[in-house]
Design an enzyme around this catalytic site. Structure first.
Site: not given
Ligand code: BDR
Ligand code: CA
Length: 310
Positions: A14-15, A164-166, A158, A124, A39, A239-240, A10
Protein backbone atom coordinates in the site's frame (compact mmCIF):
# COMPACT_ATOMS: atom_id res chain seq x y z
CA UNK A 1 0.86 26.27 -5.34
CA UNK A 2 1.26 22.52 -4.75
CA UNK A 3 1.97 21.50 -1.15
CA UNK A 4 5.59 20.44 -0.54
CA UNK A 5 5.67 16.93 0.93
CA UNK A 6 8.23 14.51 2.34
CA UNK A 7 6.97 10.92 2.26
CA UNK A 8 8.39 8.60 4.90
CA UNK A 9 7.42 5.00 4.12
CA UNK A 10 8.17 1.28 4.33
CA UNK A 11 7.08 -0.19 0.98
CA UNK A 12 5.03 -2.46 1.34
CA UNK A 13 2.19 -2.89 -1.14
CA UNK A 14 0.00 0.00 0.00
CA UNK A 15 3.01 2.32 0.49
CA UNK A 16 3.68 1.92 -3.23
CA UNK A 17 0.34 3.53 -4.02
CA UNK A 18 1.12 6.29 -1.52
CA UNK A 19 4.32 7.02 -3.47
CA UNK A 20 2.49 7.02 -6.78
CA UNK A 21 -0.35 9.21 -5.51
CA UNK A 22 2.11 11.70 -4.02
CA UNK A 23 4.13 11.78 -7.24
CA UNK A 24 1.12 12.00 -9.53
CA UNK A 25 -1.29 14.37 -7.79
CA UNK A 26 -1.09 17.96 -9.07
CA UNK A 27 -1.66 19.44 -5.60
CA UNK A 28 1.42 17.71 -4.19
CA UNK A 29 5.02 18.60 -4.75
CA UNK A 30 6.89 15.48 -3.64
CA UNK A 31 10.32 16.68 -2.51
CA UNK A 32 11.80 13.56 -0.84
CA UNK A 33 11.12 9.93 -0.03
CA UNK A 34 12.61 8.38 3.09
CA UNK A 35 12.43 4.74 4.07
CA UNK A 36 12.25 2.89 7.35
CA UNK A 37 12.33 -0.72 8.50
CA UNK A 38 8.73 -1.86 9.01
CA UNK A 39 6.87 -4.01 6.53
CA UNK A 40 10.26 -5.34 5.59
CA UNK A 41 13.90 -4.91 6.52
CA UNK A 42 15.34 -1.53 5.56
CA UNK A 43 17.32 -3.01 2.67
CA UNK A 44 14.04 -4.25 1.15
CA UNK A 45 11.91 -1.17 1.83
CA UNK A 46 14.60 1.08 0.33
CA UNK A 47 15.11 -1.14 -2.68
CA UNK A 48 11.34 -1.33 -3.20
CA UNK A 49 10.95 2.44 -3.06
CA UNK A 50 13.63 2.78 -5.73
CA UNK A 51 11.97 0.12 -7.90
CA UNK A 52 8.48 1.61 -7.82
CA UNK A 53 9.64 5.21 -8.21
CA UNK A 54 11.61 4.24 -11.31
CA UNK A 55 8.73 2.18 -12.71
CA UNK A 56 6.47 5.22 -12.58
CA UNK A 57 9.08 7.59 -14.03
CA UNK A 58 9.68 9.32 -10.70
CA UNK A 59 13.42 9.74 -11.10
CA UNK A 60 14.09 13.21 -9.70
CA UNK A 61 12.87 12.72 -6.13
CA UNK A 62 15.71 11.75 -3.74
CA UNK A 63 15.19 8.48 -1.82
CA UNK A 64 17.14 8.02 1.40
CA UNK A 65 17.27 5.12 3.82
CA UNK A 66 16.57 5.74 7.49
CA UNK A 67 16.27 3.63 10.61
CA UNK A 68 16.62 -0.13 10.20
CA UNK A 69 14.29 -0.83 13.10
CA UNK A 70 12.29 0.60 16.00
CA UNK A 71 13.88 2.82 18.65
CA UNK A 72 13.70 0.33 21.50
CA UNK A 73 12.32 -2.92 20.15
CA UNK A 74 13.25 -5.62 17.68
CA UNK A 75 11.79 -5.36 14.20
CA UNK A 76 9.25 -8.00 13.19
CA UNK A 77 8.66 -7.34 9.47
CA UNK A 78 5.06 -7.91 8.34
CA UNK A 79 5.97 -10.84 6.12
CA UNK A 80 2.57 -12.42 6.68
CA UNK A 81 1.03 -9.58 4.63
CA UNK A 82 3.81 -8.25 2.40
CA UNK A 83 5.95 -11.34 1.82
CA UNK A 84 9.63 -11.89 2.56
CA UNK A 85 10.86 -8.93 0.47
CA UNK A 86 7.98 -6.63 1.56
CA UNK A 87 6.71 -6.54 -2.01
CA UNK A 88 5.53 -10.05 -2.74
CA UNK A 89 3.84 -10.86 -6.04
CA UNK A 90 5.53 -9.32 -9.07
CA UNK A 91 9.09 -9.90 -10.13
CA UNK A 92 11.01 -6.78 -9.17
CA UNK A 93 12.91 -5.06 -11.98
CA UNK A 94 16.35 -3.61 -11.34
CA UNK A 95 15.73 -0.13 -9.89
CA UNK A 96 16.24 2.79 -12.26
CA UNK A 97 16.81 5.18 -9.36
CA UNK A 98 19.85 5.26 -7.06
CA UNK A 99 19.53 5.78 -3.32
CA UNK A 100 20.57 9.18 -1.99
CA UNK A 101 23.75 8.76 0.12
CA UNK A 102 22.38 10.83 3.02
CA UNK A 103 20.69 9.19 5.99
CA UNK A 104 16.93 9.85 5.98
CA UNK A 105 17.01 12.41 8.77
CA UNK A 106 19.64 14.43 6.93
CA UNK A 107 17.59 14.38 3.75
CA UNK A 108 14.59 15.55 5.78
CA UNK A 109 16.68 18.33 7.31
CA UNK A 110 18.09 19.43 3.96
CA UNK A 111 14.66 19.34 2.32
CA UNK A 112 13.19 21.53 5.05
CA UNK A 113 16.15 23.92 4.91
CA UNK A 114 15.86 24.27 1.14
CA UNK A 115 12.12 24.93 1.17
CA UNK A 116 10.84 28.48 1.04
CA UNK A 117 7.60 27.38 2.70
CA UNK A 118 6.67 24.91 5.43
CA UNK A 119 6.67 21.25 4.41
CA UNK A 120 4.18 18.49 5.22
CA UNK A 121 5.52 15.12 6.32
CA UNK A 122 3.37 12.15 5.35
CA UNK A 123 4.38 8.99 7.18
CA UNK A 124 3.04 5.61 6.16
CA UNK A 125 5.20 3.33 8.29
CA UNK A 126 6.49 3.14 11.85
CA UNK A 127 7.41 6.66 13.03
CA UNK A 128 11.03 5.82 13.87
CA UNK A 129 12.64 8.23 11.37
CA UNK A 130 10.35 11.08 12.33
CA UNK A 131 10.95 10.56 16.05
CA UNK A 132 14.71 10.52 15.46
CA UNK A 133 14.42 13.67 13.38
CA UNK A 134 12.40 15.38 16.12
CA UNK A 135 15.00 14.46 18.75
CA UNK A 136 18.09 15.33 16.70
CA UNK A 137 16.84 18.43 14.88
CA UNK A 138 14.18 19.96 17.17
CA UNK A 139 15.05 23.43 15.83
CA UNK A 140 13.85 22.39 12.35
CA UNK A 141 10.36 21.33 13.49
CA UNK A 142 9.07 24.85 12.99
CA UNK A 143 9.44 24.22 9.25
CA UNK A 144 7.08 21.22 9.44
CA UNK A 145 3.59 22.33 8.51
CA UNK A 146 1.94 19.09 9.58
CA UNK A 147 2.65 15.41 10.14
CA UNK A 148 0.03 13.12 8.61
CA UNK A 149 0.40 9.51 9.67
CA UNK A 150 -1.27 6.33 8.57
CA UNK A 151 -1.31 4.35 11.76
CA UNK A 152 -3.27 3.49 14.85
CA UNK A 153 -7.00 3.01 15.11
CA UNK A 154 -9.93 4.40 17.05
CA UNK A 155 -11.02 0.81 17.57
CA UNK A 156 -9.38 -2.56 17.27
CA UNK A 157 -5.97 -3.39 15.82
CA UNK A 158 -4.71 -5.62 13.04
CA UNK A 159 -1.52 -7.12 14.45
CA UNK A 160 -2.73 -7.63 17.99
CA UNK A 161 -6.34 -7.22 19.13
CA UNK A 162 -5.73 -3.54 19.97
CA UNK A 163 -2.65 -2.45 18.05
CA UNK A 164 -2.30 -1.44 14.43
CA UNK A 165 0.98 -2.50 12.77
CA UNK A 166 2.76 0.88 12.39
CA UNK A 167 1.94 1.82 16.00
CA UNK A 168 2.78 -1.64 17.31
CA UNK A 169 6.09 -1.74 15.47
CA UNK A 170 7.44 1.38 17.18
CA UNK A 171 5.09 2.74 19.85
CA UNK A 172 7.82 4.80 21.52
CA UNK A 173 8.43 6.63 18.25
CA UNK A 174 4.71 7.33 17.83
CA UNK A 175 4.55 8.73 21.37
CA UNK A 176 7.55 11.00 20.72
CA UNK A 177 6.15 12.32 17.45
CA UNK A 178 2.71 12.98 18.93
CA UNK A 179 4.28 15.31 21.46
CA UNK A 180 6.92 16.81 19.17
CA UNK A 181 5.07 20.00 18.30
CA UNK A 182 3.88 20.12 14.67
CA UNK A 183 0.15 19.53 14.07
CA UNK A 184 -0.42 15.78 13.93
CA UNK A 185 -3.09 13.91 12.00
CA UNK A 186 -3.74 10.21 12.46
CA UNK A 187 -5.48 8.12 9.84
CA UNK A 188 -6.22 4.78 11.43
CA UNK A 189 -7.77 1.48 10.52
CA UNK A 190 -11.25 2.78 11.39
CA UNK A 191 -11.05 4.79 8.15
CA UNK A 192 -8.57 2.86 6.00
CA UNK A 193 -10.73 -0.27 6.21
CA UNK A 194 -13.26 1.58 4.05
CA UNK A 195 -10.88 1.64 1.06
CA UNK A 196 -11.15 -1.98 -0.02
CA UNK A 197 -9.37 -3.39 -3.05
CA UNK A 198 -12.37 -4.81 -4.89
CA UNK A 199 -12.27 -6.51 -8.28
CA UNK A 200 -13.55 -3.24 -9.77
CA UNK A 201 -10.64 -1.34 -8.21
CA UNK A 202 -8.13 -3.79 -9.65
CA UNK A 203 -9.80 -3.54 -13.07
CA UNK A 204 -9.69 0.25 -12.95
CA UNK A 205 -6.01 0.34 -12.09
CA UNK A 206 -5.29 -2.25 -14.80
CA UNK A 207 -7.14 -0.13 -17.36
CA UNK A 208 -4.67 2.71 -16.80
CA UNK A 209 -2.44 0.65 -19.07
CA UNK A 210 1.01 1.77 -17.92
CA UNK A 211 3.96 -0.35 -16.76
CA UNK A 212 3.39 0.88 -13.22
CA UNK A 213 -0.32 0.03 -13.39
CA UNK A 214 0.39 -3.53 -14.56
CA UNK A 215 2.89 -3.92 -11.72
CA UNK A 216 0.29 -2.44 -9.35
CA UNK A 217 -2.29 -5.04 -10.38
CA UNK A 218 0.13 -7.83 -9.52
CA UNK A 219 0.81 -6.19 -6.18
CA UNK A 220 -2.88 -5.87 -5.38
CA UNK A 221 -3.63 -9.48 -6.24
CA UNK A 222 -0.90 -10.70 -3.91
CA UNK A 223 -2.00 -8.26 -1.21
CA UNK A 224 -5.61 -9.46 -1.37
CA UNK A 225 -4.48 -13.06 -1.09
CA UNK A 226 -2.42 -12.50 2.07
CA UNK A 227 -5.16 -10.37 3.61
CA UNK A 228 -7.62 -13.17 3.00
CA UNK A 229 -5.33 -15.69 4.68
CA UNK A 230 -4.28 -13.51 7.59
CA UNK A 231 -7.30 -11.32 8.24
CA UNK A 232 -10.16 -13.12 6.51
CA UNK A 233 -10.49 -10.14 4.17
CA UNK A 234 -10.35 -11.12 0.46
CA UNK A 235 -10.60 -7.41 -0.38
CA UNK A 236 -7.67 -5.79 1.42
CA UNK A 237 -7.71 -2.22 2.75
CA UNK A 238 -5.34 0.09 0.86
CA UNK A 239 -4.30 2.07 3.93
CA UNK A 240 -1.36 4.28 3.07
CA UNK A 241 -2.42 6.41 0.09
CA UNK A 242 -5.29 7.78 2.18
CA UNK A 243 -2.73 9.81 4.16
CA UNK A 244 -1.53 11.37 0.90
CA UNK A 245 -5.10 11.88 -0.30
CA UNK A 246 -5.92 13.90 2.81
CA UNK A 247 -3.08 16.30 2.05
CA UNK A 248 -3.99 16.55 -1.63
CA UNK A 249 -7.73 17.03 -1.03
CA UNK A 250 -8.49 17.82 2.59
CA UNK A 251 -12.27 17.48 2.21
CA UNK A 252 -11.89 13.84 1.23
CA UNK A 253 -11.30 12.79 4.84
CA UNK A 254 -13.44 13.84 7.80
CA UNK A 255 -11.46 14.49 10.99
CA UNK A 256 -12.04 15.44 14.62
CA UNK A 257 -9.65 17.04 17.10
CA UNK A 258 -9.11 14.82 20.08
CA UNK A 259 -6.62 13.29 22.48
CA UNK A 260 -4.46 10.41 21.27
CA UNK A 261 -2.08 8.45 23.47
CA UNK A 262 -0.05 5.39 22.60
CA UNK A 263 0.18 2.47 25.00
CA UNK A 264 3.83 1.60 25.63
CA UNK A 265 3.34 -1.19 28.15
CA UNK A 266 0.74 -3.78 28.83
CA UNK A 267 0.97 -7.48 28.21
CA UNK A 268 -1.27 -7.38 25.18
CA UNK A 269 -1.79 -3.69 24.49
CA UNK A 270 1.61 -2.22 23.52
CA UNK A 271 1.05 -0.03 20.47
CA UNK A 272 -2.65 0.44 21.06
CA UNK A 273 -3.79 3.99 20.32
CA UNK A 274 -6.14 5.43 22.93
CA UNK A 275 -8.37 7.91 21.08
CA UNK A 276 -10.56 9.88 23.47
CA UNK A 277 -13.45 10.58 21.10
CA UNK A 278 -15.86 11.26 23.96
CA UNK A 279 -13.46 13.59 25.79
CA UNK A 280 -13.59 11.42 28.89
CA UNK A 281 -9.99 12.10 29.90
CA UNK A 282 -10.47 15.88 29.94
CA UNK A 283 -7.00 16.31 28.45
CA UNK A 284 -5.94 18.80 25.79
CA UNK A 285 -6.51 17.45 22.27
CA UNK A 286 -3.15 16.75 20.63
CA UNK A 287 -4.20 15.41 17.23
CA UNK A 288 -6.67 15.38 14.41
CA UNK A 289 -8.09 11.93 13.91
CA UNK A 290 -9.74 10.70 10.74
CA UNK A 291 -13.30 9.44 11.14
CA UNK A 292 -14.64 9.28 7.58
CA UNK A 293 -13.59 8.91 3.94
CA UNK A 294 -15.15 9.74 0.59
CA UNK A 295 -14.36 6.32 -0.85
CA UNK A 296 -15.39 6.87 -4.51
CA UNK A 297 -13.45 10.12 -4.64
CA UNK A 298 -10.40 8.42 -3.13
CA UNK A 299 -10.27 5.81 -5.90
CA UNK A 300 -10.86 8.53 -8.47
CA UNK A 301 -7.85 10.42 -7.15
CA UNK A 302 -5.62 7.36 -7.22
CA UNK A 303 -6.65 6.45 -10.76
CA UNK A 304 -6.08 10.00 -11.99
CA UNK A 305 -2.65 10.16 -10.37
CA UNK A 306 -1.65 6.86 -11.96
CA UNK A 307 -2.78 8.11 -15.35
CA UNK A 308 -0.47 11.09 -14.98
CA UNK A 309 2.59 8.89 -14.32
CA UNK A 310 4.69 6.91 -16.76
C1 BDR B 1 -0.06 -0.42 7.91
O1 BDR B 1 0.87 -1.47 8.16
C2 BDR B 1 1.48 -1.88 6.95
O2 BDR B 1 1.33 -3.25 6.78
C3 BDR B 1 0.84 -1.09 5.83
O3 BDR B 1 1.83 -0.70 4.88
C4 BDR B 1 0.23 0.09 6.51
O4 BDR B 1 1.14 1.17 6.59
C5 BDR B 1 -1.46 -0.93 8.12
O5 BDR B 1 -1.62 -1.41 9.43
CA1 CA C 1 3.19 1.26 5.30
Amino acid sequence: MPIPVILDCDPGHDDVFAIWLAAGHPEIDLRAITTVGGNGRLSHTTYNARVVAGLAGVTKVPIAAGAPGPLMRALSPAEWIHGGNALGGPELPVPEVEADPRPAIELIRDTLDAAAEDVTIVATGPLTNIAMFARIYPDRLSKVREIVWMGGSTGRGNVTPYAEFNAWCDPEAAAIVLESGPPFTMIGLNVTHQALVTREVIARIGAVGTRAAAFGVELLSFYNSTYETDQGMPEAPLHDPIAVALVAEPTLVTTVRTRVDVELDGTETAGATSVDLLGKLKREPNARVATGLDVPRFWELLEQAMRSLA
